[in-house]
Design a protein around this motif. Structure first.
Motif, short mmCIF file in Angstrom:
data_model
loop_
_atom_site.label_atom_id
_atom_site.label_comp_id
_atom_site.label_asym_id
_atom_site.label_seq_id
_atom_site.Cartn_x
_atom_site.Cartn_y
_atom_site.Cartn_z
N ARG A 60 1.28 -1.07 -0.21
CA ARG A 60 -0.36 0.06 0.21
C ARG A 60 0.79 1.45 0.22
O ARG A 60 0.70 2.20 -0.78
CB ARG A 60 -0.84 -0.29 1.38
N LEU A 110 -3.60 7.88 2.63
CA LEU A 110 -4.14 6.90 1.94
C LEU A 110 -5.82 6.90 2.16
O LEU A 110 -6.45 7.01 1.21
CB LEU A 110 -4.09 5.60 2.73
N SER A 113 -6.40 9.89 -1.21
CA SER A 113 -6.39 9.21 -2.53
C SER A 113 -7.67 8.37 -2.40
O SER A 113 -8.14 7.82 -3.49
CB SER A 113 -4.88 8.40 -2.63
N SER A 114 -8.57 7.78 -1.39
CA SER A 114 -9.70 6.89 -1.74
C SER A 114 -11.00 7.81 -1.54
O SER A 114 -12.13 7.80 -2.38
CB SER A 114 -10.13 5.84 -0.05
N LEU A 116 -13.02 10.05 -0.69
CA LEU A 116 -13.58 9.61 0.63
C LEU A 116 -14.67 10.79 0.94
O LEU A 116 -13.76 12.11 1.31
CB LEU A 116 -13.77 8.94 1.88
N GLN A 133 -12.76 0.95 4.92
CA GLN A 133 -12.67 1.08 3.75
C GLN A 133 -11.27 0.42 3.30
O GLN A 133 -10.53 0.93 2.83
CB GLN A 133 -13.62 2.37 3.40
N VAL A 134 -10.64 2.14 4.35
CA VAL A 134 -9.39 2.20 3.91
C VAL A 134 -8.38 1.54 4.33
O VAL A 134 -7.53 1.09 3.81
CB VAL A 134 -8.37 4.52 4.17
#
Length: 159
Positions: A60, A110, A113-114, A116, A133-134
């Motif tokens: 990741r 992170l 970049s998702s 949300l 979710q992340v």
């Protein structure tokens, strides 16, 4: 034994978000809850499930650099500025364990970049959903809430 929640927020999370030019009480609380859930605020920094406060896997970490930071040179330079000058070149993933501000920047990016929508700062269930979710897709929202209550306490205690 981990880091005191108030110290982590005041001396690591908040200054890192300010440095990244992304100040946000919700982001602070989300990262604090994530650190509580992932590593008990630093009690376990290296395991099979990832490295550091936020248990970020090497994959990741690399993916964030390759697919997000590579396309934003200014942000990449800012994040690289948090890393150790020489150690980062030979063991970049080790920075997730030994460098709290670097790990915090990576953890926040992170989330960012998702793409949300962040919940309100007092929405613990909403933050748990973002965490799942992340950071922990197989996780249970109750895990986040329990970790928050065990390691952080009430929402007002870390204001």
């Amino acid at each position: 034994m981990g880091i005191a929640a108030s110290d982590l927020r005041q001396h690591v999370i908040r200054p890192t978000l300010l440095y990244l030019q992304r100040p946000s009480p919700t982001a602070e609380r989300l990262l604090l809850g994530t650190a509580a859930c992932q590593s008990a605020l630093g009690s376990e920094l290296d395991c099979n499930h990832g490295r550091g406060l936020y248990r970020i896997s090497d994959e990741r970490h690399q993916q964030l650099w390759d697919e997000h930071l590579a396309f934003d040179p200014d942000l990449a330079s800012r994040v690289r500025g948090l890393a150790s000058q020489h150690a980062f070149l030979t063991a970049p993933h080790l920075e997730l364990i030994v460098n709290l501000r670097y790990a915090t920047a990576i953890a926040w990016l992170l989330v960012e970049s998702s793409i949300l929508v962040l919940p309100a700062a007092d929405d613990l269930i909403g933050m748990a959903a973002v965490w799942r979710q992340v950071f922990q897709p197989e996780g249970n929202l109750r895990e986040f809430i329990d970790a928050w209550q065990r390691h952080v306490g009430g929402l007002s205690q870390v204001a």
